[in-house]
Design a protein around this motif. Structure first.
Motif: not given
Lengths: 113, 226
Positions: B95-107
């Motif tokens: 879940g940490v990785g998923v969120q960090f990925l989503a933060e980096r590519f918010p669009h």
């Protein structure tokens, strides 16, 4: 022995069935093979102790994955025999071929070209 | 190690049903070791999705890449140049990785492919047992190295409760009572005075996301922008 077995079977040699991976079997079906089966040594007779047991677990896992995606899980099977059983090898090849012929062609074949 | 298990295939397929080109991003650290989301699992899932969508006459193009860690910015950088080619991202990290990925590519829509189970030990190949809930208030020194938050069904800091039953927990005969184990081990070490001590309950309420900065490192203010 010059035994006959169905010509549609393509043999891929591996040092031990323990080398056969989930992805090898999945890729075969993905690329249009109608079926894939693993022929390992007799259970209890693996030179590496449990290679054939691991192979069976992987075959069963792939079978479940195929069911999950909507294909017949029985398109992959595991057989066991000893290296001295040529006639059994030919018999299993015939059995698998007849079994797959009953299931019909792999519907993914048309995408494989 | 963080352990996870892959979500049911139907759930993953359903999340991606409207997308035609998806990048599946594996994580090469914890979830790779626990056989849930490393390079090989990415390939297996992609093969499954590819076949399932073709059977539905609605093919999907799956990209595959596995980064060393999805919880580190420096490794996510390698994705910057390729995500634009895709409609969505599937992450096989915790879940940490998923969120960090989503933060980096918010669009970009980002979807999880695994359920993160917890912090666990490796008992045998493919067999993991949870040992820590990262409560941030470790009492293992007083409980003989057995975590009551994780191992006790009630997460009691002062046990056992009335449900202890000849070494087992009242919830199941297969579940050992954590406080019975703590008692046994403390007794063997002649440290039973520890079990009599009273521990204040863990401060779970009003929890906010915790940030950890090790002594001698940067302050929170100096964390780089995405």
């Amino acid at each position: 022995m010059r035994l006959d077995y169905p010509v549609n079977i393509k043999i891929i040699l591996v040092p031990c069935t323990g080398k056969v991976d989930v992805l090898h079997l999945l890729r075969a079906i993905q690329k249009g093979a109608d079926g894939a089966y693993v022929v390992g040594c007799l259970e209890g007779a693996c030179h590496y102790n449990e290679g054939n047991l691991r192979a069976r677990e992987r075959v069963e896992h792939v079978s479940r994955l195929l069911e999950e995606i909507g294909l017949e899980g029985d398109r992959v099977r595991m057989y066991n025999l000893s290296s001295g059983e040529g006639p059994t090898f030919a018999a299993y090849a015939k059995e698998m071929t007849e079994h797959i012929q009953k299931l019909g062609p792999n519907p993914l074949k048309k995408w494989a070209e | 190690m963080i352990v996870a298990q892959r979500k049911p295939f139907e759930e993953i397929k359903d999340m991606l049903k409207v997308y035609k080109k998806v990048l599946n991003v594996g994580c090469g650290t914890c979830v790779a070791v626990c056989l849930a989301g490393g390079e090989k699992e990415v390939d297996v899932l992609n093969a499954e999705l590819d076949m399932a969508r073709k059977l539905e006459e609605n093919p999907i193009e799956m990209g595959a890449i596995t980064v060393e860690r999805q919880c580190d910015r420096e490794y996510l950088e390698t994705l910057d140049s390729i995500v634009e080619e895709y409609d969505a991202i599937l992450s096989m990290a915790c879940g940490v990785g998923v969120q960090f990925l989503a933060e980096r590519f918010p669009h970009k829509p980002v979807f999880p492919a695994v359920d993160t189970s917890g912090l666990a030990v490796n008992q045998a190949v493919g067999w993991y047992e949870e040992r820590c809930r990262s409560c941030n208030q470790c009492v293992l020194g007083m409980t003989a190295g057995i975590c009551p938050v994780t191992m006790c069904a009630k997460g009691l800091y002062n046990g056992p409760c009335g449900g202890t039953n000849k070494g087992n927990c009242e919830i199941s005969k297969d579940q050992p009572c954590a406080w019975h184990m703590i008692y046994e081990r403390l007794a063997a070490q002649d440290r039973l005075d520890n079990i009599i001590a009273f521990y204040p309950a863990v401060g779970w309420k009003d929890q906010t996301p915790r940030t950890l900065i090790q002594p001698g490192y940067k302050t929170e203010d100096s964390a780089p922008e995405n």
